[in-house]
Design a protein around this motif. Structure first.
Motif, PDB file in Angstrom:
ATOM      1  N   ALA A 115      31.304  25.832  46.852  1.00 36.04           N
ATOM      2  CA  ALA A 115      30.629  25.903  45.556  1.00 36.04           C
ATOM      3  C   ALA A 115      30.004  27.279  45.346  1.00 36.04           C
ATOM      4  N   ILE A 116      29.442  27.834  46.400  1.00 36.72           N
ATOM      5  CA  ILE A 116      28.852  29.165  46.293  1.00 36.72           C
ATOM      6  C   ILE A 116      29.930  30.191  45.972  1.00 36.72           C
ATOM      7  N   ARG A 117      31.069  30.095  46.651  1.00 37.73           N
ATOM      8  CA  ARG A 117      32.136  31.048  46.398  1.00 37.73           C
ATOM      9  C   ARG A 117      32.699  30.888  44.983  1.00 37.73           C
ATOM     10  N   ALA A 118      32.734  29.653  44.508  1.00 38.55           N
ATOM     11  CA  ALA A 118      33.218  29.429  43.139  1.00 38.55           C
ATOM     12  C   ALA A 118      32.296  30.106  42.128  1.00 38.55           C
ATOM     13  N   ALA A 119      30.993  29.951  42.322  1.00 36.72           N
ATOM     14  CA  ALA A 119      30.041  30.583  41.413  1.00 36.72           C
ATOM     15  C   ALA A 119      30.110  32.100  41.518  1.00 36.72           C
ATOM     16  N   GLU A 120      30.265  32.591  42.731  1.00 35.00           N
ATOM     17  CA  GLU A 120      30.363  34.044  42.939  1.00 35.00           C
ATOM     18  C   GLU A 120      31.612  34.610  42.277  1.00 35.00           C
ATOM     19  N   ARG A 121      32.713  33.894  42.411  1.00 34.50           N
ATOM     20  CA  ARG A 121      33.960  34.390  41.822  1.00 34.50           C
ATOM     21  C   ARG A 121      33.858  34.443  40.301  1.00 34.50           C
ATOM     22  N   GLU A 122      33.218  33.438  39.717  1.00 37.22           N
ATOM     23  CA  GLU A 122      33.027  33.462  38.267  1.00 37.22           C
ATOM     24  C   GLU A 122      32.211  34.668  37.836  1.00 37.22           C
ATOM     25  N   ILE A 123      31.215  35.023  38.637  1.00 38.36           N
ATOM     26  CA  ILE A 123      30.374  36.174  38.301  1.00 38.36           C
ATOM     27  C   ILE A 123      31.190  37.459  38.311  1.00 38.36           C
ATOM     28  N   ILE A 124      31.872  37.728  39.414  1.00 37.07           N
ATOM     29  CA  ILE A 124      32.554  39.021  39.515  1.00 37.07           C
ATOM     30  C   ILE A 124      33.769  39.083  38.593  1.00 37.07           C
ATOM     31  N   GLU A 125      34.413  37.944  38.354  1.00 39.87           N
ATOM     32  CA  GLU A 125      35.524  37.951  37.400  1.00 39.87           C
ATOM     33  C   GLU A 125      35.025  38.188  35.984  1.00 39.87           C
ATOM     34  N   SER A 126      33.861  37.647  35.641  1.00 40.98           N
ATOM     35  CA  SER A 126      33.299  37.867  34.310  1.00 40.98           C
ATOM     36  C   SER A 126      32.952  39.332  34.096  1.00 40.98           C
ATOM     37  N   ARG A 140      38.950  21.052  59.821  1.00 39.74           N
ATOM     38  CA  ARG A 140      38.105  21.515  58.734  1.00 39.74           C
ATOM     39  C   ARG A 140      38.886  22.256  57.673  1.00 39.74           C
ATOM     40  N   ARG A 141      40.172  22.526  57.886  1.00 41.57           N
ATOM     41  CA  ARG A 141      40.936  23.381  56.969  1.00 41.57           C
ATOM     42  C   ARG A 141      40.835  22.876  55.538  1.00 41.57           C
ATOM     43  N   ARG A 142      40.624  23.802  54.637  1.00 39.18           N
ATOM     44  CA  ARG A 142      40.544  23.441  53.229  1.00 39.18           C
ATOM     45  C   ARG A 142      41.936  23.135  52.697  1.00 39.18           C
ATOM     46  N   ARG A 143      42.011  22.212  51.779  1.00 37.32           N
ATOM     47  CA  ARG A 143      43.295  21.835  51.191  1.00 37.32           C
ATOM     48  C   ARG A 143      43.435  22.328  49.769  1.00 37.32           C
ATOM     49  N   ALA A 144      42.450  23.043  49.286  1.00 44.72           N
ATOM     50  CA  ALA A 144      42.561  23.659  47.958  1.00 44.72           C
ATOM     51  C   ALA A 144      42.000  25.051  48.084  1.00 44.72           C
ATOM     52  N   ALA A 145      42.492  25.983  47.284  1.00 39.49           N
ATOM     53  CA  ALA A 145      42.041  27.355  47.385  1.00 39.49           C
ATOM     54  C   ALA A 145      40.579  27.451  47.021  1.00 39.49           C
ATOM     55  N   GLN A 146      39.853  28.275  47.796  1.00 43.58           N
ATOM     56  CA  GLN A 146      38.484  28.583  47.456  1.00 43.58           C
ATOM     57  C   GLN A 146      38.438  30.003  46.948  1.00 43.58           C
ATOM     58  N   VAL A 147      37.318  30.357  46.342  1.00 46.74           N
ATOM     59  CA  VAL A 147      37.265  31.636  45.677  1.00 46.74           C
ATOM     60  C   VAL A 147      36.547  32.656  46.517  1.00 46.74           C
ATOM     61  N   THR A 148      36.696  33.972  46.197  1.00 45.45           N
ATOM     62  CA  THR A 148      36.304  35.030  47.103  1.00 45.45           C
ATOM     63  C   THR A 148      34.825  35.224  47.215  1.00 45.45           C
ATOM     64  N   SER A 149      34.497  35.750  48.379  1.00 48.80           N
ATOM     65  CA  SER A 149      33.121  36.125  48.543  1.00 48.80           C
ATOM     66  C   SER A 149      32.958  37.597  48.328  1.00 48.80           C
TER      67      SER A 149
END
Length: 251
Positions: free
Chosen positions: A140-151, A242-251
């Motif tokens: 969730a943190i990475r998702a919010a961060e990615r939205e910030i830098i992409e914006s 623990r491997r994620r099964r959906a892409a997460q966004v960048t830090s």
């Protein structure tokens, strides 16, 4: 080395970019960034087409696009392969970010963009406050961060630069995902609310210092994890449960 049997070579001509190929690129990019397709894995067009329900023409176009993004490589003997995790890969990604990310400080933010960034920064800051107590909150943190830098990148009105940055951010999160999935140490995200505040208040030097400090912290963390887990890196071993099964966004 983790291996998906390869029955084809990458020399077949790629299809032109279409809706199908763009969707295929997104699907495979997500799988690579999340390490569902782990670093170093050999890629068979036959297996990928079957497992991801992608047409062969769209698949070949997607692989070519991912090669340009630095997420896969090809050779006549080995075929397609997910880019391995390596010290040169870490240094290349971080060096490119050091070169390109300062451009973000030149973005002209209108009132709508400022309001959007303020809301995203508030959400990011709230998530960061729970980081130490919530081991599952990194996505969730990475998702919010990615939205910030992409914006911020969108405000540049420079599509080519925006594309380069998106590729670098995807490559960065792939590295973070790999080391978090194969080791016990979590990466602490940068406090991006500070970046937003500096940009919206016109303090470009402060914004630049934030970007530089965040990049240094990322590179240090990645190289430390690389040195600690050399055996796993070299084997290309897939992530554990623990491997994620959906892409997460960048830090």
């Amino acid at each position: 080395m983790t291996e998906i049997p390869d029955h084809t070579t990458p020399e077949a001509p790629a299809s032109p970019a279409t809706g199908d190929s763009l969707q295929a690129t997104r699907i495979l990019r997500d799988a690579i960034v999340s390490c569902v397709l782990p670093p170093g894995a050999r890629l068979s067009e036959v297996v990928l087409a079957r497992d991801f329900d992608i047409g062969r023409g769209a698949l070949r176009a997607a692989l070519r696009a991912l090669q340009e993004s630095g997420l896969v490589s090809s050779s006549p003997r080995s075929g397609w392969r997910v880019t391995p995790v390596s010290a040169p890969e870490i240094r290349e990604v971080c060096a490119a970010r050091r070169h390109l990310e300062p451009i973000l400080t030149t973005a002209t933010l209108d009132e709508l963009a400022r309001e959007k960034l303020a809301a995203l920064a508030g959400r990011h800051a709230a998530l960061m406050q729970r980081f130490d107590d919530d081991p599952t909150g990194s996505a969730a943190i990475r998702a919010a961060e990615r939205e910030i830098i992409e914006s911020v990148a969108e405000a540049l009105s420079m599509p080519m630069v925006q594309g380069w940055l998106n590729d670098l951010w995807d490559r960065s999160v792939r590295l973070v995902n790999f080391f978090e999935d194969t080791g016990p140490v979590r990466y602490t995200p940068a406090p991006r609310a500070r970046l937003v505040q500096a940009l919206t208040e016109g303090r470009r030097n402060e914004a630049l210092e934030h970007l530089q400090a965040a990049n240094r912290a990322l590179e240090t963390w990645l190289l430390e994890r690389f040195l600690e887990s050399g055996a796993r890196v070299q084997s290309g071993r897939p992530a554990p449960a623990r491997r994620r099964r959906a892409a997460q966004v960048t830090s």
